[in-house]
Design an enzyme around this catalytic site. Structure first.
Site, short mmCIF file in Angstrom:
data_model
loop_
_atom_site.label_atom_id
_atom_site.label_comp_id
_atom_site.label_asym_id
_atom_site.label_seq_id
_atom_site.Cartn_x
_atom_site.Cartn_y
_atom_site.Cartn_z
N SER A 230 44.54 40.52 45.08
CA SER A 230 44.05 39.53 44.13
C SER A 230 42.58 39.77 43.86
CB SER A 230 44.26 38.11 44.68
OG SER A 230 43.19 37.74 45.55
N ASP A 231 42.07 39.22 42.79
CA ASP A 231 40.63 39.18 42.62
C ASP A 231 40.10 37.98 43.42
OD1 ASP A 231 38.05 39.76 41.77
OD2 ASP A 231 38.65 40.11 39.70
N TRP A 232 38.79 37.84 43.47
CA TRP A 232 38.14 36.81 44.29
C TRP A 232 38.70 35.42 43.94
CZ3 TRP A 232 33.78 37.59 47.65
CH2 TRP A 232 33.17 36.42 48.11
N THR A 233 39.39 34.82 44.89
CA THR A 233 40.04 33.50 44.76
C THR A 233 41.04 33.45 43.60
OG1 THR A 233 38.30 32.45 43.41
CG2 THR A 233 38.06 32.32 45.81
N GLY A 234 41.56 34.59 43.21
CA GLY A 234 42.48 34.60 42.07
C GLY A 234 43.76 33.81 42.32
#
Length: 789
Positions: A328-332
């Protein structure tokens, strides 16, 4: 000929759209930097469910890769020993330090989770001693001793900062991107970093979007070539090598289509545009064996990328056979909730894991809720095992189970002279000469006095967005210092003129006085890296504030001057751009910024770069990309007094500088393109047959220099409206004065065909004529025509 009949439909054995055409040159040019064999791509079965919110495939994992992997057995043996909590832990990534998004860092949690065997990865940690210390906790204190994988944003350099990726794209030379990646990989791996969140290959025609600085610009073909080069540079042929790291193809997918150029915004896209425009670079990266893929922040036609089974599972894992893992991307995963796609953290975990996300960055929903979801049957044990298998497989490929630590005595602690030289060469090779009236450039080294003015004339902050840990420790060379070094016997003066924000004009009189007293003035203007990159969207992409006034004031002195632009995006330049004697686009050039700019200004390097994205006349034109689709009422500049056509009333049609534009200190001529055949059967193309296009380029000037030969296709009639042009080949050649060479391009089904709107994936090659243009920009006029029967 009308092209309405789908003569050749490539389904189960579809040739992958977006594969770079092979190019070669004879007669003195270097060997081609990139060659690819067309790859075979399977269509997804029509019975597969689509990616609506509640139909994410939570009941079954992605189909396993067809080929046997040497690590299948050790991965399976380890998986059999793991508890559910340990499996879920492998899917968790924590942040160590240097936050890259909201929420801060998780240093203490990382140590505790590593000790308990409940952590798979940490990002933002680097340094041999520090990374080894955390790795020892995971390997020596946890039950199973599974090593962590350490990731870091290494976008265009670790210690040695190369020019930003958009600048590297301007080089039209994949060797530049590959060199950046290989130098970065060696520096990073010695510091305990195993994995970079690069390359970014988001095709975008939105210069308002700050992240265009990280991309390869507006063309999918150019992005694809550069993506493959970056993957090769980072990963090499063996991920276990001490100078290689795992790459990550990001952001998957269509992030570059963010509406209004506003970061993290919505993307609404047809299946055809998704497959023809946004997906090709990712397909090429997968073909290059990229180790990981990162999901993007945006929605895709209403479905967030982190919950999109259609893209993550159907296309990436099943159709393409990708066997690495998706992070995932940051906190995605958390952001599925504010998107309005997930009701809460439990729902977000179910949807993200079910759609195909394998590792969660920073937010913790999969780890927090995974046991409950498993117990209730809302996520499938087989899907969990598939995700863990993918993570473990990459760790084995990196050799982390054999050698989890890095030798601290071998740690690279700064740029070597060789690395600096490489960065300097890359930066100069990436610069684009936009304008050069009367041979204003190059400047003569015999000049008696030079004024260097402007907000970035004496700036040591020209490394660009996401410049890596080296940016603060090793500042960039200033233009002023480099000019003084290049001209030790010349009087070189300096005045600020205006600040970087374009607000404080208190020193403007000083700059005017310096210009009036000098034989020539170098005006260095542009954007600070602080307003470029992620979360730095701009509604006005002109020079910030009143910087234009500095240029106009210097011009008013009547003395010779040239303008150097340092920026992270295409800019909407003022009217001064049509009057300035010379304009050099230097981008954010990296650590060796000033030296590289001086190399070009004084003619030690010929400016051979070309624009990877169009420069608009005004922000109101956007998007103004060259590869737009045709309209039923196109504007024709050759027809006077047109009214009911697609145009703006208050600005000339088209960009100020088009895609592919760039000048040189020499002149080159190209012959008309010559085809190896003018007719070919679609069936022959499907079977792998190709058409060769040849063009001879000659340096007709008195200086050695570079030219970028570019090949574009135009499909006049098709069952789906096609772009007015599509880049399908390019070659940068260096020629001595009077030298010529023949450049050849090989075009196949992947070049002439396109994907339809069929959600199951349908690639077609249609009968009819195709115009093949070859020239030195997207406005090339020389052409030949191929008939597909």
């Amino acid at each position: 000929m009308r092209r309405r009949t789908l003569l050749t439909t490539i389904g189960v054995t579809a040739v992958a759209a977006g594969a770079p055409a092979r190019a070669s040159a004879t007669g003195g040019g270097p060997a081609p930097a990139t060659e690819r064999t067309p790859v075979v791509q399977a269509a997804t079965p029509a019975s597969q469910t689509d990616s609506a919110r509640d139909s994410a495939p939570v009941d079954s994992p992605a189909d396993p890769p067809a080929r046997n992997d040497p690590y299948d057995r050790p991965v399976a043996e380890l998986l059999a020993k793991m508890t559910d909590d340990e499996k879920l832990g492998q899917l968790q990534q924590f942040a160590w330090a240097g936050a890259t998004g909201p929420g801060g860092t998780q240093t203490r949690e990382a140590e505790e989770a590593a000790r308990a065997g409940l952590l798979g990865s940490v990002l933002n940690i680097h340094g041999a001693k520090e990374s080894n210390a955390l790795q020892r906790i995971a390997v020596e204190e946890s039950r199973l001793g599974i090593p962590l994988i350490f990731g870091l944003d290494i976008i265009h350099g670790f210690w040695t900062t190369f020019p930003i990726p958009l600048a590297q794209a301007a080089s039209f030379d994949p060797a530049v991107s590959e060199l950046d990646a290989s130098v970065s990989a060696a520096e990073a791996r010695s510091n305990g970093v195993h994995w970079t969140f690069a390359p970014m290959m988001d095709v975008t025609s939105e210069p308002r979007w700050g992240r265009i600085a990280e991309s390869g610009g507006e063309d999918p073909y150019l992005n694809a070539v550069l993506a493959a080069a970056k993957v090769r540079g980072y990963q090499g042929g063996d991920l276990k090598a001490k100078d290689r790291i795992a790459a990550c193809a990001k952001h998957y997918v269509a992030y570059g289509g963010a509406e209004g150029g506003r970061d993290y915004n919505t993307v609404d896209v047809s299946e055809a545009r998704l497959r023809n425009h946004y997906l090709p670079p990712f397909k090429v990266a997968v073909d290059a064996q990229v180790a990981t893929v990162m999901a993007s922040f945006n929605t895709i036609s209403g479905v967030p990328a982190h919950g999109n089974a259609h893209t993550l599972t159907r296309i990436l894992k099943q159709d393409w056979g990708f066997d690495g893992f998706v992070v995932s991307d940051w906190t995605g995963v958390q952001e599925l909730i504010p998107h309005g796609f997930a009701a809460d953290g439990e729902d977000a975990a179910r949807l993200a894991l079910g759609a195909g996300v394998d590792m969660e960055m920073v937010s913790t929903h999969v780890a927090d809720h995974g046991r409950k979801l498993l117990r209730e049957g809302r996520i499938d044990a087989a899907r969990l095992d598939d995700a863990v298998t993918r993570v473990l497989r990459v760790k084995f490929r990196l050799g982390l189970f054999d050698e989890p630590y890095v030798p601290e005595k071998a740690e690279i602690t700064g740029p070597t002279e060789q690395a600096r030289s490489a960065a300097r060469t890359a930066a100069a090779r990436s610069m684009v000469l936009l304008r050069n009236e009367g041979g204003a450039l190059p400047l003569a080294k015999s000049v008696r006095s030079v004024a260097v003015v402007g907000p970035f004339a004496d700036s040591d902050d020209l490394q660009g967005t996401w410049a890596g840990p080296g940016a603060e420790k090793f500042r960039s060379v200033t233009v002023l210092d480099a000019v003084r070094a290049a001209l030790p016997d010349t009087e070189v003066t300096h005045a600020l003129g205006i600040d970087a924000a374009g607000q404080d004009t208190g020193t403007l009189p000083d700059a005017v006085a310096a210009a009036r007293a000098a034989d020539v003035t170098v005006v260095v203007v542009g954007e600070s890296p602080a307003i470029s990159g992620e979360a730095n969207s701009r509604s006005d992409i002109g020079l910030p504030g009143r910087q234009d006034e500095l240029i106009e004031a210097v011009a008013a002195t009547g003395k010779p001057y040239v303008v150097v632009l340092v920026n992270g995006r295409p800019l909407a330049l003022g009217d001064w751009a049509d009057r300035a004697p010379a304009v050099l686009e230097a981008w954010h050039p990296g650590m060796e910024a000033g030296n590289a700019i001086a190399d070009v200004l004084f003619g030690d390097v010929d400016p051979g770069g070309r624009l990877p994205a169009s420069f608009p006349r005004t922000v109101g034109q956007l998007p103004v990309n060259y590869n737009h689709e045709r309209t039923g009422r196109p504007y024709d500049p050759a027809v006077p007094d047109q009214r009911y056509v697609s145009r703006y009333l208050d600005v000339p049609d088209g960009p100020r500088y088009p895609f592919g534009h760039g000048l040189s200190y020499t002149t080159c001529t190209l012959t008309e393109p010559s085809l190896s055949r003018n007719t070919i059967a679609a069936a022959s193309l499907r079977e792998g047959d190709t058409v060769e296009v040849a063009v001879t380029v000659r340096n007709t000037g008195e200086r050695d220099g570079d030219e970028v030969v570019q090949l574009y296709l135009h499909d006049p009639v098709a069952s789906i409206v096609q772009p007015v042009r599509r880049l399908r080949g390019f070659r940068r050649v260096s020629l001595t004065a009077g030298e010529s060479t023949t450049v050849r391009f090989s075009l196949g089904a992947e070049d002439f065909g396109f994907w339809t709107n069929d959600p199951d994936g349908r690639f077609v090659v249609e009968e009819g004529t195709v115009d093949i243009f070859v020239g030195t920009s997207s406005t090339a006029t020389a052409k030949d025509t191929l008939t597909i029967t």
